[in-house]
Design an enzyme around this catalytic site. Structure first.
Site, PDB file in Angstrom:
ATOM      1  N   HIS A  22       0.837  -1.205   0.000  1.00 10.58           N
ATOM      2  CA  HIS A  22       0.000   0.000   0.000  1.00 10.58           C
ATOM      3  C   HIS A  22       0.874   1.259   0.000  1.00 10.58           C
ATOM      4  CE1 HIS A  22      -2.689   2.901   2.471  1.00 10.58           C
ATOM      5  NE2 HIS A  22      -2.996   3.020   1.191  1.00 10.58           N
TER       6      HIS A  22
HETATM    7 CA    CA Z   1       0.466  -0.358  -4.289  1.00 10.20          CA
END
Ligand code: CA
Ligand code: TV1
Ligand code: ZN
Length: 406
Positions: free
Chosen positions: A201
């Protein structure tokens, strides 16, 4: 060489400084800057430098980095080395940034989440300041080329370090070159779209712009329990419900696509193309920053996806089709031969070239660097004799990773 040509009607620039290659995070640390050596040799070996303007990056200045990062943190980064670390830790304004100790911490953390203990994600290593200021300098110069219109696509494979926070290193990232670049782009561009195909992320970038409606962040990543231990896949954020800071004007200007392990080319392509196109349509950005972390490839030492170089590159081509000023950055990528093949392929896509599958071996000065081992006859290990755009999966990963039914 290989009929490499400059692209028609637009310009590509490549930003790099070979001094980043010599750095070592530590013996067993997964981040290997020499993956950039491999990438460079492939790019040069295929003659792709003839298709771009190539620039030797210079180190970013401390003040440039202070546009996002805490002033004390920047001072610390510029002075830190294995020999100076202990002394610097004692200085009150630095010591104040030491995170509290947890009982079952295996590594001892110093100020700003930096550490000299083995096993640390963000170690203090020799030449570290040089490395950090150079990859940042390359991203900022690439950004300038886009801003002045001297480049339409600018590339820095040594950048893309998306986890770094304002006053804290995190997940192998110390300086957030992406945030610094976007801050520069915002001086000219009304809306900047950030897309992140690293398997992790893009939390640092999302957090920096969580109240900023002129920046949309879109991250595709592995999300959920890491394994049976119940630990989450790093950094543990980026749920689908995470859409920017609620109650601020930034709400709805972050998008997250959490993905289970084992996603394949077809599934990834469906998600990426449908969501990315809809996002561009709705947000209408005037430029795009694409973080091309190569740890989303199958066979990655840390990643858990199962996509091939061909599909990874198709994401770059898909974004390029929108014909907006585009900054291409690196990021993660821990199976070095796949990282180099992917980023070389993507350099070719950026410059509108198609590479032959056979790797031009006459330019490879140190074959052993590509394979980790050389056969008795001195020939390259087969996995690095060809680009093999559809051969990232090694059976082992396929067996390890549970296939998800879509
Ligand atoms: Ca990513
Ligand atoms: C030293 C030596 C450090 C061996 C770190 C894997 C190591 C890892 C190591 C490792 C490792 C992580 C966590 C740590 C939760 C933290 C560039 C307290 C074999 C952009 C960063 C992943 C990814 C960090 C960066 C992650 C990027 N995974 N061996 N560390 N604990 N940290 O899980 O997005 O690719 O693994
Ligand atoms: Zn990653």
């Amino acid at each position: 060489e290989n009929n490499i040509t400059r692209p028609r009607g637009y310009k590509v620039s490549f930003h790099y400084n070979s001094r980043v290659e010599d750095m070592h995070f530590g013996k067993t640390h997964p981040m290997k800057p020499w993956r950039l050596t491999l990438t460079k040799h492939l790019v040069l070996g295929f003659g792709l430098h003839h298709a771009m303007d190539t620039y030797q990056a210079v180190a970013a200045g401390k003040d440039q980095i202070r546009a996002f990062h805490d002033s004390d943190y920047v001072d610390f980064l510029s002075e830190v080395a294995p020999e100076t670390f202990e002394e610097l830790c004692k200085i009150p304004r630095f010591y104040a940034h030491t995170p509290p100790r947890h009982e079952n911490d295996t590594v001892e953390l110093g100020p700003f989440n930096l550490s000299t203990s083995p096993g640390a994600d963000c170690p203090v290593f020799d030449g570290m300041s040089t490395y950090l200021f150079l990859y940042t300098g390359a991203t900022l110069h690439a950004t300038q080329k886009l801003l002045t219109g001297q480049s339409d696509i600018a590339i820095n494979w040594s950048g893309g370090l998306h986890h770094a926070h304002k006053s804290e290193a995190s997940g192998f990232c110390y300086i957030n070159d992406i945030v610094l670049s976007i801050l520069d782009l915002l001086r000219v561009h009304a809306r900047v779209l950030y897309i992140d195909i690293d398997v992790h992320h893009g939390d640092g970038v999302e957090e920096a712009f969580q109240r900023q409606p002129r920046v949309m962040t879109l991250s595709y990543h592995r999300y959920g329990p890491y394994d049976e231990t119940g630990h989450k896949f790093f950094p543990g954020t980026g749920d689908i419900s995470d859409i920017g800071l609620r109650g601020t004007v930034g709400e709805h200007f972050a998008l997250n696509v959490p993905i289970p392990s084992g996603i394949d080319d077809r599934q990834y392509s469906y998600l990426f193309e449908s969501i990315t196109s809809r996002t561009i349509e709705a947000f209408n950005p005037s430029c795009i920053v694409l973080q091309c972390g190569a740890d989303s490839l199958g066979g990655d030492r840390l990643g858990q996806f199962n996509i091939n170089i061909k599909q990874h590159g198709d994401c770059v081509s898909f974004v390029k089709k929108f014909r907006l000023p585009l900054l291409l950055l690196g990021g993660g990528g821990y199976t070095a031969r796949n990282v180099a093949r992917a980023w070389c392929h993507e350099t070719a896509l950026a410059t509108n070239n198609t590479l032959p599958d056979a790797i031009p071996m006459h330019i490879v000065p140190r074959p052993e660097a590509f394979s980790g081992r050389v056969h008795g006859d001195g020939k390259l290990y087969p996995s690095f004799q060809r680009l093999h755009l559809n051969d990232c999966k090694d059976g082992e990963l396929e067996a390890m990773v549970k296939q998800v039914d879509w």
